[in-house]
Design an enzyme around this catalytic site. Structure first.
Site, short mmCIF file in Angstrom:
data_model
loop_
_atom_site.label_atom_id
_atom_site.label_comp_id
_atom_site.label_asym_id
_atom_site.label_seq_id
_atom_site.Cartn_x
_atom_site.Cartn_y
_atom_site.Cartn_z
CG ASP A 174 9.11 -0.22 6.15
OD1 ASP A 174 7.99 -0.44 5.63
OD2 ASP A 174 9.65 -1.01 6.95
CB VAL B 14 -0.94 0.01 1.22
CG1 VAL B 14 -1.73 1.31 1.28
CG2 VAL B 14 -1.89 -1.18 1.17
CB CYS C 32 -7.43 -7.90 2.37
SG CYS C 32 -6.23 -6.58 2.16
CB THR D 170 -4.51 -3.65 10.75
OG1 THR D 170 -5.11 -3.63 9.44
CG2 THR D 170 -4.18 -2.24 11.17
CB THR E 186 -8.12 -2.62 7.00
OG1 THR E 186 -7.89 -2.37 5.61
CG2 THR E 186 -9.52 -3.17 7.19
#
Length: 428
Positions: A31, A13, A256, A81, A116
């Site tokens: 990062d 992402v 996801c 997440t 998310t």
């Protein structure tokens, strides 16, 4: 002052977002993984989402030093997440990102979350951390926005620059700024949600809906297996109706669809409601790897007339076709289960990074030249390479001369091709 954006988290992402934003803003991509930053500086795109050329030509700066993000006045959080072993939300990456940003916040700065989460996370978990570590208050010292990511790894049609996005913010001024930023990011529609909670909820149910639909056809596939009916034949017939939803059975992994429903389930149960449908869908999809493993063993034993199964070949280990992402791939569950039966398992994947497979799963990928004298071949992932470059005849050549069993888990080969080679095909 010209805005400077710091993107926190450079995965599937964050990296495409960073490269896109750098066409319009000064951007720092951060990062904590130093190895990732080293690769980016060398022009290596470990996500396969942007390409080496885009990296080399981008004005974006990449760093693993947290001190360098202090120059930003807008922070966009794109960390993963995941869930814990007990399937409850693991918010540690999000908490760590908020703790990282907080001390650098100045009056007028903004933090946008893309990760998310369950409804309420941004305002109930992240904002208090930002307030405590910055000693500023929401909408007085800083603002927050939310624009849930919709990246589909490996999908070259629905990219960060074309997809529609949902946006929301903590106040009207912040919403104006969020709108301006994402108008630069995508040519797709920007839908303004009436609250951050609504935006959070919209994202978490998108993948939950797919999980339910796939669970439906997976349950059908299990039942049809026992009925002796080919599931794909049934779906082909049902798809002739104009409003039938064309979902396919299969393994549900990745970061996801197999994760997001747990966030919804967790929040609902916190409020006293047990989410029956989503929990049942998760249970069905979670058991598919075991169902497939048992089918492979039973079919192979039957074909071997009770003789031991020596070797099974597995084609594909990534969580989806034409994508190098290994996260939460259920193919590894099948591999480990087969090994528990003392079966030698050969594994090939034309896209997966062999070093990552060995590091994360202690498994060495084999070349196709080693696929010989197998008791069965499992086409586990529908990579284009297998569709275009491997024929039913090639698969037959990987089997023992008296074995004729191929498991086409993604139904990528026509049954007629197998029949022409005197091969027995099993598919979900």
């Amino acid at each position: 002052m010209t805005d400077m954006i710091a993107v926190i988290g450079l995965g599937y992402v964050g990296l495409p977002l960073t490269i896109t934003l750098a066409n319009h803003y000064r951007v720092i991509g951060y990062d904590s993984n130093e190895a990732k930053i080293t690769k980016l500086h060398a022009g290596i795109d470990y996500t396969d989402e942007v390409g080496a050329g885009a990296l080399i030509n981008s004005s974006a700066q990449f760093t693993h030093s947290s001190a360098e993000i202090e120059a930003a006045n807008i922070y966009i959080v794109t960390v993963p997440t995941p869930v814990h072993a007990d399937k409850t939300p693991d918010l540690n990456p999000l908490i760590n990102a908020s703790q990282l940003i907080g001390p650098y916040l100045r009056v007028g700065d903004m933090v946008i979350y893309e990760s998310t989460v369950y409804p309420g996370t941004t305002e109930e978990v992240c904002v208090p951390i930002l307030e405590r570590t910055s000693r500023l208050y929401l909408n007085e010292g800083f603002s927050v926005g939310y624009c849930p990511e919709r990246i589909n790894p490996g999908d070259k049609a629905h990219t960060v620059t074309t997809i529609s996005r949902v946006i929301s913010a903590s106040n009207p001024e912040a919403l104006t700024k969020v709108t301006a930023i994402y108008q630069h990011v995508t040519s797709g529609e920007l839908h303004v949600a009436p609250s951050i909670k609504v935006a959070e909820a919209s994202k978490v149910i998108e993948n939950a809906q797919r999980d339910v639909n796939i669970a439906f056809v997976n349950e059908l596939a299990i039942a049809f297996h026992y009925m002796g009916i080919d599931t794909q034949d049934v779906l082909d017939a049902a798809n002739t109706k104009w409003n039938f939803l064309n979902f396919k059975p299969g393994l549900v992994g990745g970061h996801c669809i197999s994760i997001d429903p747990y966030y919804f389930i967790y929040k609902a149960e916190q409020l006293g409601y047990h989410s029956q449908l989503l929990a049942s869908a998760r249970m069905i999809n979670q058991q598919m790897a075991n169902f497939v493993t048992q089918a492979i063993i039973k079919q192979a034993l039957k074909a071997n007339k009770g003789l031991p199964i020596d070797r099974i070949g597995i084609l594909g280990v990534t969580f989806k076709e034409n994508c190098a992402d290994l996260r939460n791939s259920k193919v590894f569950d099948i591999i480990e289960a087969l090994k528990d039966y003392n079966i030698d398992v050969l594994v090939h994947d034309p896209i997966a990074d062999p070093l990552l497979v060995e590091r994360d799963y202690q498994l060495k990928l084999a070349s196709l030249d080693h696929f010989k004298a197998c008791d069965g071949i499992v086409v586990a992932v529908g990579h284009q390479f297998y569709r275009d470059d491997l024929t039913a005849s090639d698969l037959k050549g990987m089997l023992k001369t008296d074995r004729h069993l191929v498991f086409d888990l993604k139904s990528i080969y026509p049954k007629a091709d197998f029949e022409a080679q005197d091969l027995k095909m099993w598919r979900i």
